[in-house]
Design an enzyme around this catalytic site. Structure first.
Site, PDB file in Angstrom:
ATOM      1  N   LYS A 206     -15.380   1.937  -0.993  1.00 59.35           N
ATOM      2  CA  LYS A 206     -14.357   2.007  -2.034  1.00 59.35           C
ATOM      3  C   LYS A 206     -14.021   3.466  -2.299  1.00 59.35           C
ATOM      4  O   LYS A 206     -14.547   4.116  -3.214  1.00 59.35           O
ATOM      5  CB  LYS A 206     -14.832   1.330  -3.322  1.00 59.35           C
ATOM      6  CG  LYS A 206     -13.678   1.019  -4.281  1.00 59.35           C
ATOM      7  CD  LYS A 206     -12.687   0.056  -3.646  1.00 59.35           C
ATOM      8  CE  LYS A 206     -11.495  -0.228  -4.527  1.00 59.35           C
ATOM      9  NZ  LYS A 206     -10.495  -1.075  -3.884  1.00 59.35           N
ATOM     10  N   SER A 401      -7.061  -4.979  -1.999  1.00 58.81           N
ATOM     11  CA  SER A 401      -7.747  -4.919  -3.286  1.00 58.81           C
ATOM     12  C   SER A 401      -7.103  -5.907  -4.266  1.00 58.81           C
ATOM     13  O   SER A 401      -7.165  -7.105  -4.052  1.00 58.81           O
ATOM     14  CB  SER A 401      -7.750  -3.490  -3.819  1.00 58.81           C
ATOM     15  OG  SER A 401      -8.888  -3.258  -4.623  1.00 58.81           O
TER      16      SER A 401
END
Length: 599
Positions: A206, A401
């Site tokens: 991430k 996402s």
């Protein structure tokens, strides 16, 4: 003394008053100019609707034309503020429909692909969509497809390679060097300013927060970047290889060794078919359409032709709705930026669920993610929609996402091989600007609160208890994210977790690990939705329809477009991106690390 002070005050007051009046007059005049420009633009657009298709017309696809997901309701988006001319825009769905219609239209003799002199503006997904439509056009119609370019970028060449013949300016270039990307890191700049980013995340991949916490890429981020670029490059190489009948290893050799230095090199390596100046190329097109001279060729742009062969021209009581949504996911709308407001998207989904004429829904999503709350709000409506009618997701350049969060409940997910998706991860970020405010502005800020940890603000660092609190909330959201994906994709929690961690995948890679059902186009998604609904006679209807409040839409677009005109489009986009990163990306986010553009 007092008299002088009064006189100075009076001078200052009237000077300020005069300045306000002059500014108001200038602003009024500028508003009139803008108003009449927009009015002229609308009149021009109305006149384009009267364009007819003559015999032996040629459909022209320019790589510098703007192919978008939806036409912005902001009237200023129609105008180039540098020239006050109309911007030629066409949605990708209308562009694909235009090419499909051209195959069946006896008045269309063929298609010309024209490369932009300074490189095209098409995204990798849009090139894929157009190329697939052109491939079908060629196979079904037998009509000609010719390509011309002064300077062909990688993307321009990828699209042009579908043509029967490629013509290049003898003084031009053919760029065949592979793909690359650059990431911008802000940590050192923030350190100098005294701004401390307090970062929380789940997932080693991430990397949306890396620009604020590092001065260079992490090993994990570098790995995923390189693998994504290689995946996209392999799609391009394989497409070119098939069309040009050049082995992939030879094409990679050309890129590795920078073999294509000049147009002559491109010709000798069979990357192009002829070196011609544009006038000579147009003379060849003239002969194909029986025109006496090149000026007699009736060229039709994708935008103009799509108005004539509109999707709305077909009548049927049954509809396949295509709900187009694009931008970063946010909780509320901000002026000047294209975004997806979670509640607005949820309302649109609910309306389609209640519409009995809509038999199935295709959610066309182009989003790198954003606010978890916005994504969750839309996700809830997607679950309800799925209970009533089939829903298929068509992914654009990005559906990552938060974009994947919303997509997860769909009956099927269709993506192009060059889509960037996944990025199943969560992060939170709070900037501590207290030191910067003190050093730069000389302002001291102190906080008071009723309880020990009640003061969590941007002007002082978080303590360990507060940091633990935020990290737990981030981990909670991540578990919920993985769980809903596992439920939507019929996978175990462990299976999803192993491919999550914030990692970004291309569509081609995602199809191998269960995140995508089918590699294909938006048209494939529509056909799949119709098949799942059991409807074969249907009309494709695009939503949302746009706002009827023309004046408010016009006024809301002034600042962003004027800023773009003054600074130049790339500069204004970069500045807006940095501003959003520093201000709006605080709180819990499910956002892709970056956006890649291939030139």
């Amino acid at each position: 003394m007092n008299k002088n002070k009064k006189m100075n005050f009076g001078k200052t007051f009237f000077a300020c008053l005069l300045a306000v009046i002059v500014a108001s007059i200038i602003g009024f005049i500028f508003s009139l100019i803008i108003f009449f420009s927009v009015a002229g633009a609308i009149a021009s657009l109305d006149s384009e609707a009267d364009i007819s298709v003559k015999d032996n017309s040629v459909l022209k696809i320019s790589t510098n034309s703007i192919i978008c997901e939806s036409i912005d309701t902001d009237p200023f988006s129609m105008i180039d503020f540098n020239s006050f001319k109309i911007v030629d825009k066409c949605t990708i769905l209308n562009a694909v429909n235009a090419i499909t219609s051209a195959a069946e239209d006896p008045s269309i003799a063929g298609i010309v692909i024209e490369g932009a002199a300074d490189g095209g503006t098409l995204s990798q997904d849009h090139v894929y969509q157009l190329r697939k439509a052109l491939e079908k056009f060629h196979n079904e119609s037998g009509k000609f497809i010719l390509a011309y370019g002064d300077n062909l970028s990688v993307t321009d060449y990828w699209l042009s390679s579908i043509a029967d013949d490629i013509y290049v300016n003898p003084q031009g270039t053919v760029e065949w060097i592979g793909l690359s990307g650059q990431l911008m890191f802000f940590k050192d700049a923030l350190d100098k300013l005294g701004i401390e980013p307090q970062i929380f995340r789940v997932g080693k991949y991430k990397s949306a927060v890396e620009p604020f916490m590092r001065s260079e890429m992490s090993d994990e981020n570098r790995i995923q970047n390189e693998e994504m670029l290689k995946s996209i490059w392999s799609v391009i190489v394989n497409d070119v290889s098939e069309s040009r009948e050049i082995a992939p290893e030879i094409l990679n050799g050309y890129a590795d060794n920078l073999t294509i230095v000049s147009p002559e090199d491109a010709l000798s390596c069979q990357m192009v078919d002829s070196l011609s100046y544009k006038n000579d190329f147009l003379d060849k097109v003239s002969k194909l359409v029986d025109a006496k001279k090149s000026s007699d060729i009736n060229f039709l742009t994708l935008s103009n032709y799509s108005k004539i062969r509109s999707l709305d021209s077909k009548y049927s009581s049954s509809k396949i709705a295509v709900l187009v949504t694009e931008g970063e996911m946010v909780n509320s709308k901000s002026s000047g930026t294209q975004s997806i407001v979670g509640q607005e998207l949820a309302n649109q989904i609910d309306e389609l669920r209640a519409d009995s004429s809509v038999k199935a829904v295709v959610l066309r999503i182009n989003s790198p993610g954003g606010s978890v709350m916005a994504a969750a709000t839309a996700y809830n409506s997607m679950l309800k929609l799925k209970e009533v009618k089939p829903v298929v997701v068509s992914m654009g350049t990005y559906a990552a996402s938060g974009g994947y969060y919303v997509s997860a409940p769909a009956d099927a997910i269709v993506a192009s091989p060059v889509t960037l998706t996944g990025s199943i991860g969560v992060f939170g970020m709070i900037f501590n600007v207290g030191k910067a405010v003190k050093q730069i502005l000389g302002v001291n800020i102190q906080s008071i609160s009723t309880n020990a940890n009640g003061a969590m603000s941007m002007v002082e660092p978080l303590n360990e208890t507060q940091k633990t609190f935020i990290q737990k909330s981030i981990e909670k959201v991540y578990k919920e994210f993985v769980t809903l994906v596992s439920e939507g994709r019929n996978m175990s929690y462990e299976e999803v977790d192993s491919i999550a961690g914030g990692r970004v995948w291309t569509g081609a890679m995602a199809s191998q690990i269960g995140l995508v059902d089918k590699i294909g186009t938006i048209q494939d998604a529509i056909e799949l939705a119709a098949e799942k609904s059991g409807v074969y006679d249907y009309k494709v209807s695009v939503f949302p329809k746009g706002s009827d409040d023309f004046f408010s839409q016009m006024m809301s677009g002034i600042s962003a477009n004027v800023r773009s005109s003054i600074l130049g489009y790339p500069a204004s986009q970069t500045i807006e991106k940095i501003r959003e990163d520093l201000i709006s990306k605080q709180g819990v986010q499910a956002l892709m690390p970056y956006c890649i553009e291939i030139k």
